[in-house]
Scaffold this motif. Sequence first.
Motif, PDB file in Angstrom:
ATOM      1  N   ASN A  94      50.226  47.815  40.539  1.00  0.00           N
ATOM      2  CA  ASN A  94      49.131  47.635  41.512  1.00  0.00           C
ATOM      3  C   ASN A  94      47.871  47.088  40.844  1.00  0.00           C
ATOM      4  O   ASN A  94      46.751  47.420  41.236  1.00  0.00           O
ATOM      5  CB  ASN A  94      48.808  48.970  42.205  1.00  0.00           C
ATOM      6  N   SER A  95      48.074  46.266  39.804  1.00  0.00           N
ATOM      7  CA  SER A  95      46.929  45.774  39.028  1.00  0.00           C
ATOM      8  C   SER A  95      46.941  44.266  38.814  1.00  0.00           C
ATOM      9  O   SER A  95      45.944  43.712  38.362  1.00  0.00           O
ATOM     10  CB  SER A  95      46.907  46.455  37.648  1.00  0.00           C
ATOM     11  N   SER A 352      46.128  53.563  38.899  1.00  0.00           N
ATOM     12  CA  SER A 352      46.577  52.859  40.107  1.00  0.00           C
ATOM     13  C   SER A 352      48.082  52.629  40.144  1.00  0.00           C
ATOM     14  O   SER A 352      48.660  52.389  41.208  1.00  0.00           O
ATOM     15  CB  SER A 352      45.856  51.506  40.221  1.00  0.00           C
TER      16      SER A 352
END
Length: 409
Positions: A94-95, A352
């Motif tokens: 999620n980066s 994240s």
Amino acid sequence: MSKIGVIAEFNPFHNGHKYLIENAKQITGADETLALMSGNFVQRGFPAIADKYARAESAVLGGVDIVFESPVIYASGSARDFATGAIAILSATNSIDYLAFGVEDEEQELFYEVADILADEPPEYKKILNDYLSKGLSYPSASEKAIKSLLSSKVSTIIYKPNNILAISYLTAIKKISSSIRPVIIKRCDAGYDSVELNGKYASATAIRNALVEKKSIKEFVPKNTSKPYSEFTKKEIPDSTWLTPFIASRIIYDRNLSEEISQLSKVLDMTPELLNRLRKAPLPIKYIEIQDYLKTKNLTMSRVSRVLLHVVLGIQTEDRTSAYENGYAEYINLLAFRESKSGSLKEIAESSKLKIINKKSNFDPTTAIGERMWQLDKLATDLYNQLIYDNLNIRLHGELSCNVRVVK
């Protein structure tokens, strides 16, 4: 901060990699680069020229900010598995905003056309594919012919080139798993993936490895100081597939003395009935290079054969890939190296990410069946590589659980 993802082997990190990263940053305006790098064995089934921690440190010295490891089940897989596993892992952090990769040809629209067919598998494609499969062609060969039948000869110039194949595989994976990562396609600046030319500023990894074997200088083709982390390895013989001879021979000998009912060879990832039959008929005793030559056919490339042989040695089975695909692709992501100034960014990624980031290896305890199996295979690959290096170079490397992440100031 926006981030660019790069999927690579860095075998070794060279000027072409730096060119890709710098151009991708210029195009996207991204701030950081995160790499998912193959570990101690590369996609062709060969040992890497230096261990994964040394190569990861080299990449950070060359401009990458954070380097994680692609699990061996994906790193040693076909183009589809190599790409799908990597895209799924990068997406799960999620980066990552962008994925940068190089191609041999500037045919972006055509790449997307092919990827759309492979991702959606329309009825006309499936029919042609199944027709070729029924004639005994391997899946990759049948797929290539089906694509050519649908898109005519215009794909012939791109579909057989290694980096183009990977590019299409990345685009297919992004669409198939509905990833939000945006592709950044950049034309390669060297003579090509398998070119052996050493001219100008840019050379392929193949050409650079050949130069190292021949004890030629590579300083013009790699960023300054990036070869220092693995200089101990290149002072001696560069690792190659022949080092696997005793390991693969012992597995074949062992299997031949088992009944077909309890043999494990048929379960090996990417094994085909044709390949299995030829492997069982290979004359003994035999050297690794002789096995490769014996197994290679019109439908079985040398790279495919080498990958399968590595899977035989490591015991990677079709069931392992199926389980990984059906259970979220991975439980963890193994950290290899990072720039000290990016420790804050690394913490943000950890917060994240859907995946556990492995920092201190001895503390990691998988909680899922797929996590446990993939960690087992990654540790096994490290142990095998370390044994190869010790046997042939007399260099003693740390086992996976005692390895430290490389921090570059």
